[in-house]
Design a protein around this motif. Structure first.
Motif, PDB file in Angstrom:
ATOM      1  N   SER A 271       2.173  -9.268   7.693  1.00  0.00           N
ATOM      2  CA  SER A 271       0.753  -8.753   7.964  1.00  0.00           C
ATOM      3  C   SER A 271      -0.178  -9.542   8.610  1.00  0.00           C
ATOM      4  CB  SER A 271       0.224  -8.189   6.701  1.00  0.00           C
ATOM      5  OG  SER A 271      -1.153  -7.845   6.880  1.00  0.00           O
TER       6      SER A 271
ATOM      7  N   TRP B 135      -7.186  -1.430  13.193  1.00  0.00           N
ATOM      8  CA  TRP B 135      -5.967  -0.956  12.598  1.00  0.00           C
ATOM      9  C   TRP B 135      -6.161   0.174  11.536  1.00  0.00           C
ATOM     10  CZ3 TRP B 135      -3.771  -1.638   7.631  1.00  0.00           C
ATOM     11  CH2 TRP B 135      -2.744  -0.958   7.414  1.00  0.00           C
ATOM     12  N   LEU B 136      -7.317  -0.361  10.724  1.00  0.00           N
ATOM     13  CA  LEU B 136      -7.495   0.666   9.679  1.00  0.00           C
ATOM     14  C   LEU B 136      -8.129   1.880  10.110  1.00  0.00           C
ATOM     15  CD1 LEU B 136      -9.543  -1.760   7.044  1.00  0.00           C
ATOM     16  CD2 LEU B 136      -7.457  -0.770   6.674  1.00  0.00           C
TER      17      LEU B 136
ATOM     18  N   HIS C  17       0.670  -1.137   0.001  1.00  0.00           N
ATOM     19  CA  HIS C  17       0.028   0.029   0.056  1.00  0.00           C
ATOM     20  C   HIS C  17       0.888   1.164   0.100  1.00  0.00           C
ATOM     21  CE1 HIS C  17      -4.230  -1.950   0.971  1.00  0.00           C
ATOM     22  NE2 HIS C  17      -3.183  -2.919   1.427  1.00  0.00           N
TER      23      HIS C  17
ATOM     24  N   LEU D  77      -7.542  -6.180  12.247  1.00  0.00           N
ATOM     25  CA  LEU D  77      -8.033  -5.328  10.920  1.00  0.00           C
ATOM     26  C   LEU D  77      -8.306  -4.093  11.061  1.00  0.00           C
ATOM     27  CD1 LEU D  77      -7.191  -5.095   7.782  1.00  0.00           C
ATOM     28  CD2 LEU D  77      -9.222  -6.694   7.510  1.00  0.00           C
TER      29      LEU D  77
ATOM     30  N   GLN E 279       0.727   3.670   3.103  1.00  0.00           N
ATOM     31  CA  GLN E 279       0.679   3.245   4.453  1.00  0.00           C
ATOM     32  C   GLN E 279       2.303   3.301   4.801  1.00  0.00           C
ATOM     33  OE1 GLN E 279      -1.575  -0.393   4.813  1.00  0.00           O
ATOM     34  NE2 GLN E 279      -3.157   0.810   4.077  1.00  0.00           N
TER      35      GLN E 279
HETATM   36  N1  GUN Z   1      -8.569  -4.515   4.054  1.00  0.00           N
HETATM   37  C1  GUN Z   1      -8.893  -3.490   3.538  1.00  0.00           C
HETATM   38  N2  GUN Z   1      -8.051  -2.486   3.665  1.00  0.00           N
HETATM   39  C2  GUN Z   1      -6.935  -2.992   3.863  1.00  0.00           C
HETATM   40  C3  GUN Z   1      -5.454  -2.555   4.223  1.00  0.00           C
HETATM   41  O1  GUN Z   1      -5.235  -1.335   4.024  1.00  0.00           O
HETATM   42  N3  GUN Z   1      -4.792  -3.473   4.673  1.00  0.00           N
HETATM   43  C4  GUN Z   1      -5.101  -4.748   4.883  1.00  0.00           C
HETATM   44  N4  GUN Z   1      -4.122  -5.558   5.476  1.00  0.00           N
HETATM   45  N5  GUN Z   1      -6.155  -5.164   4.758  1.00  0.00           N
HETATM   46  C5  GUN Z   1      -7.162  -4.277   4.330  1.00  0.00           C
END
Ligand code: GUN
Ligand code: ZN
Length: 437
Positions: free
Chosen positions: A292, A92-93, A75, A89, A78
């Motif tokens: 990840s 974290w988003l 990404h 997840l 990021q």
């Molecule tokens: N699913 C939707 N957006 C993301 C992201 O930015 N990172 C991850 N690992 N999963 C996602």
């Protein structure tokens, strides 16, 4: 460009070690004849030198020369939030990724981020990447400009969503189509750039926006597709609620006409057998991002089931859910996690790891005729691992019993600081970046 004969210990996997035992090709005193950025001949140095005595020799002995790494999931926005450990997840988003992604509305900020991001990729020896871009078309534009400047083979696109993120990151189907079309016309097939239609994930994409993505895929039959799938059990549950008519997560993309050999879906930790069967049948690849998956506690990747079904799998760093750009580290983490899965896992040899970090990525992206190995006809995209004296990898390299053992050590302990050179299309793009990212 005048021809050059590279002399080095080189290894590559022109075939898959998952289906071809002995797929690892090793040339201890190898030669690669490169002209116009393309490998003309590949084999033992002495024979190539005898056949082409007039060609200048570039002596890269003392380390390992590998095909450039291919990151199939990373990404752009990021890079500055790597390291948000300890959250699942969706939290974290919300807490780490999306606030930073909103800052890319400012093109000056977006350019600085793109420069950090590209330094990270090249410093890690990544020569081709499937890049999740920004929600802002202006930032994607800036990214393609910067990628062209440094020479990266970038397959990238604008990320589109129309719900459940934050308002600044939402668009509409009409705008997603119009901005995507303009970016494709400006960048797809220009230099090394390719475009990837990129709905973020079904959780943040209505049927309308998936239809806009499908319209772009139909209108431009060579652009690629990427998204996320089956990463986190809570996410899968929410998607099930949002698409009550869908058979499963994959079906949300399938019904929109988005599942094909042009696609790479990231993660797929919790697939059904039906989903694996459809991915295999359509030739849609999966990006495995083990750092990840560990950092976000998403789960273990069922590699054995993917291989049994015939799904193409390659590696991704998933920066910034992932912990850095190094595909050596991703390979090691994949090895660890498969080992910990016992009977359900796959014991990954150095040959498997090299394949997953190189040729498998090229196959996932439909670029296997151009990159991923050192076969004649391929672009000379390469990474030279030559650790500095006194580093752990240097000690192993000097005493390794074989190039294959040295390769294993490179995955076990290698870092971007061990990379002495990177080439894309025959052009050197990066000297050693010690201690960076
Ligand atoms: N699913 C939707 N957006 C993301 C992201 O930015 N990172 C991850 N690992 N999963 C996602
Ligand atoms: Zn991702």
């Amino acid at each position: 460009m005048t021809p050059v004969l590279y002399r080095a210990t080189f290894l590559h996997t022109p075939e898959s070690p998952f289906t071809h035992p002995g797929a690892l090709r090793v040339h201890e005193d190898g030669g690669l004849l490169v002209s116009g950025g393309v490998i003309q001949a590949s084999g033992d140095f002495a024979a190539l030198h005898a056949a082409h005595p007039e060609v200048p020799v570039a002596d890269r002995r003392g380390g390992l020369l590998l095909p450039g790494f291919i990151d199939t999931h990373v990404h752009l926005p990021q890079v500055r939030v790597i390291g948000g450990l300890g959250l699942p997840l969706l939290a974290w988003l919300e807490e780490c990724a999306l606030p930073e992604e909103a800052r890319l509305a400012n093109p000056t900020y977006a350019r600085a981020v793109a420069q950090d991001f590209l330094a990270g990729l090249l410093g890690a020896g990544t020569t081709t990447a499937l890049v999740f871009g920004s929600h802002f078309a202006s930032a994607v534009d800036v990214f393609f400009e910067e990628a062209a400047r440094v020479g990266l083979r970038a397959v990238a696109g604008q990320v589109v969503s129309d719900r459940l993120l934050r308002d600044e990151l939402h668009t509409t189907p009409e705008r997603a189509y119009a901005e995507g079309k303009a970016l494709i016309e400006r960048w797809h097939g220009v230099g090394r750039a390719l475009y990837a239609v990129t709905p973020r994930f079904s959780l943040s994409a209505s049927e309308g926006i998936l239809a806009a993505c499908a319209a772009l895929m139909t209108e431009f039959p060579d652009v690629r597709f990427t998204s996320h799938i089956n990463e986190n059990v809570r996410e899968v549950e929410v998607v099930r609620g949002l698409f009550p008519g869908a058979r499963d997560y994959l079906d949300t993309y399938e019904r929109a006409g988005l599942v094909s050999h042009r696609g790479v879906l990231a993660h797929n930790l919790h697939p059904s057998d039906r989903e694996l069967g459809v991915l295999a049948e359509r030739g849609c690849a999966v990006a495995h991002c083990p750092c990840s998956n560990s950092a976000l506690g998403s789960g273990f990747f069922p590699l054995r089931r993917h291989l049994a079904a015939g799904v193409q799998v390659a590696l991704g760093s998933d920066v910034g859910g992932g912990t850095g750009f190094s595909l050596l580290k991703e390979g090691l983490q994949a090895h660890f996690m498969q080992n910990l899965m016992g009977e359900a896992g796959v014991l990954l040899s150095p040959a498997h790891l090299l394949y997953l970090a190189t040729r498998a990525g090229a196959q996932a992206l439909g670029l296997e005729a151009q990159v991923g190995s050192f076969e004649p006809g391929q672009q000379f995209d390469a990474v030279h691992l030559q650790p500095l004296p006194g580093t752990p990898l240097d000690a192993v390299f000097r005493h390794a019993a074989s190039p294959e053992r040295a390769l294993a050590a490179a995955f076990a302990t290698g870092t971007p600081a061990d990379i002495a050179g990177v080439w894309i299309g025959g052009q050197p793009v990066q000297a050693r970046v010690q201690g960076r990212l």
